[in-house]
Design an enzyme around this catalytic site. Structure first.
Site, PDB file in Angstrom:
ATOM      1  N   LYS A 112       0.844  -1.200   0.000  1.00 25.60           N
ATOM      2  CA  LYS A 112       0.000   0.000   0.000  1.00 25.60           C
ATOM      3  C   LYS A 112       0.875   1.245   0.000  1.00 25.60           C
ATOM      4  CE  LYS A 112      -2.746   1.094   3.647  1.00 25.60           C
ATOM      5  NZ  LYS A 112      -2.155   2.373   4.103  1.00 25.60           N
ATOM      6  N   GLU A 114       0.722   5.698  -0.106  1.00 25.54           N
ATOM      7  CA  GLU A 114      -0.110   6.878   0.136  1.00 25.54           C
ATOM      8  C   GLU A 114       0.067   7.909  -0.977  1.00 25.54           C
ATOM      9  OE1 GLU A 114       0.802   8.465   4.013  1.00 25.54           O
ATOM     10  OE2 GLU A 114       0.321   6.591   5.033  1.00 25.54           O
ATOM     11  N   GLU A 182      -9.102   7.529   3.989  1.00 26.10           N
ATOM     12  CA  GLU A 182      -8.951   7.801   5.415  1.00 26.10           C
ATOM     13  C   GLU A 182      -9.423   9.205   5.766  1.00 26.10           C
ATOM     14  OE1 GLU A 182      -5.199   6.669   7.143  1.00 26.10           O
ATOM     15  OE2 GLU A 182      -5.533   7.848   8.952  1.00 26.10           O
TER      16      GLU A 182
END
Ligand SMILES: Nc1nc(=O)c2c([nH]1)NC[C@@H]1CN(c3ccc(C(=O)N[C@@H](CCC(=O)O)C(=O)O)cc3)CN21
Ligand SMILES: CC(C)C(=O)C(=O)O
Ligand SMILES: [Mg+2]
Length: 279
Positions: A112, A114, A182
């Site tokens: 993952k 960002e 998020e």
């Protein structure tokens, strides 16, 4: 074990995806036993397990170390490992080497990353083309906390929301098979979820995403004092752990532990030859 394509099917069928973080062997074992769809070895480990103030100090070695432990505990669950701060920003070449290391050394199934600026989008594409499935992560991206000016809700105004919608499409276009959202308003998460074909996994993003993710220690209230507003604490492990540790301490102080059942004995005949029968 589920695969990347299964998560796409779950979105199509409206079946919620449950993701939970884990950072070690016992945590991973219990996460797998609970039946979660995927485990995230989050760089939040820097905060909840290693005691740092942010996720910035977490290294690739840290992620490898904890990723291996999680894999040993959850051999039959889909595992995603966070690429840590600065491990996917310098070049596509470096990103591929770091992504490959995470996958090869830990046995995890995906990484993952960002953000969605040009460099990140290129890296999502390169990793996917090299055979490493990628989860994208937008909204509050904790590795950029210093630039964002704190752990704040993102995409609150129309302009920021529009940008996030475009970023989400770019991530999907580049090949990401899922997207973590998020700390964004639930209406924005709903719009993003409806506008891309890959599943969205929310944390502080409301109920309309295709799945949810939470931090293990937050769900259990385990060693954490303050948790973000979006967390629901399902148990209070702090109380249980403290009670057990206090009881242990008290028993030892009072001479009530160990009892006979916790002790080993020597045969009478051996004792006699040891002391010459003079005991
Ligand atoms: N224990 C833990 N749980 C997490 O979910 C988590 C971490 N650590 N570390 C990495 C990131 C950082 N995260 C965080 C941390 C704090 C807030 C927070 O305090 N948010 C405010 C909202 C601020 C606003 O109103 O804009 C809150 O009150 O929840 C949010 C996300 C999420 N991640
Ligand atoms: C909060 C989740 C999405 C994460 O990135 C982490 O645990 O590091
Ligand atoms: Mg993370």
């Amino acid at each position: 074990m589920k695969q990347t394509t299964d998560f796409l099917k779950m979105k199509e069928n409206g079946e919620k995806i449950v993701m939970l973080t884990a950072y070690d062997y016992p945590g991973a074992k219990l996460a797998e036993k609970s039946g979660v769809d995927m485990i995230l070895v989050g760089d939040s480990l820097g905060m909840v397990v290693l005691g740092y103030e942010s996720t910035i100090p977490v290294t690739l070695d840290d992620m490898v170390h904890h990723g291996k432990a999680v894999k040993r505990g959850a051999a039959d669950t889909f595992i995603v490992v966070d690429m840590p701060f600065m491990s996917y920003h310098l070049s596509v070449r470096e990103t591929l080497l770091n992504g490959a290391r995470l996958i090869q050394e830990t046995g995890a199934h995906a990484v993952k990353l960002e953000g969605a600026d040009d460099m990140i989008i290129a890296n999502i594409g390169a990793l996917t083309k090299a055979g490493i499935p990628v989860v994208a992560h937008l909204g509050l991206t904790p590795q950029s906390v210093a630039v964002l000016g704190g752990y704040k809700v993102q995409g609150k105004n129309a302009e920021a929301a529009q940008k996030l919608m475009e970023d989400a499409k770019k991530c999907a276009q580049a090949g990401a098979f899922a997207l973590v959202l998020e700390c964004v308003p639930k209406q924005l998460a709903k719009a993003v979820t409806g506008s891309i074909s890959i599943p969205t996994i929310g944390i502080g993003a409301g109920v309309y995403t295709d799945g949810q993710v939470l931090v293990y220690h937050d769900v259990l209230s385990y060693g954490v004092e303050r948790v973000p507003k979006f967390v629901k604490q399902y148990e209070n492990v702090n109380e249980i752990v403290l009670r057990g540790l206090n009881n242990y301490l008290t028993d030892v102080k009072l001479g009530e532990f160990p009892e006979d059942q916790h002790s080993f004995t020597m045969k009478e005949s051996e004792l006699i030859s040891l002391y010459g029968g003079k005991i």
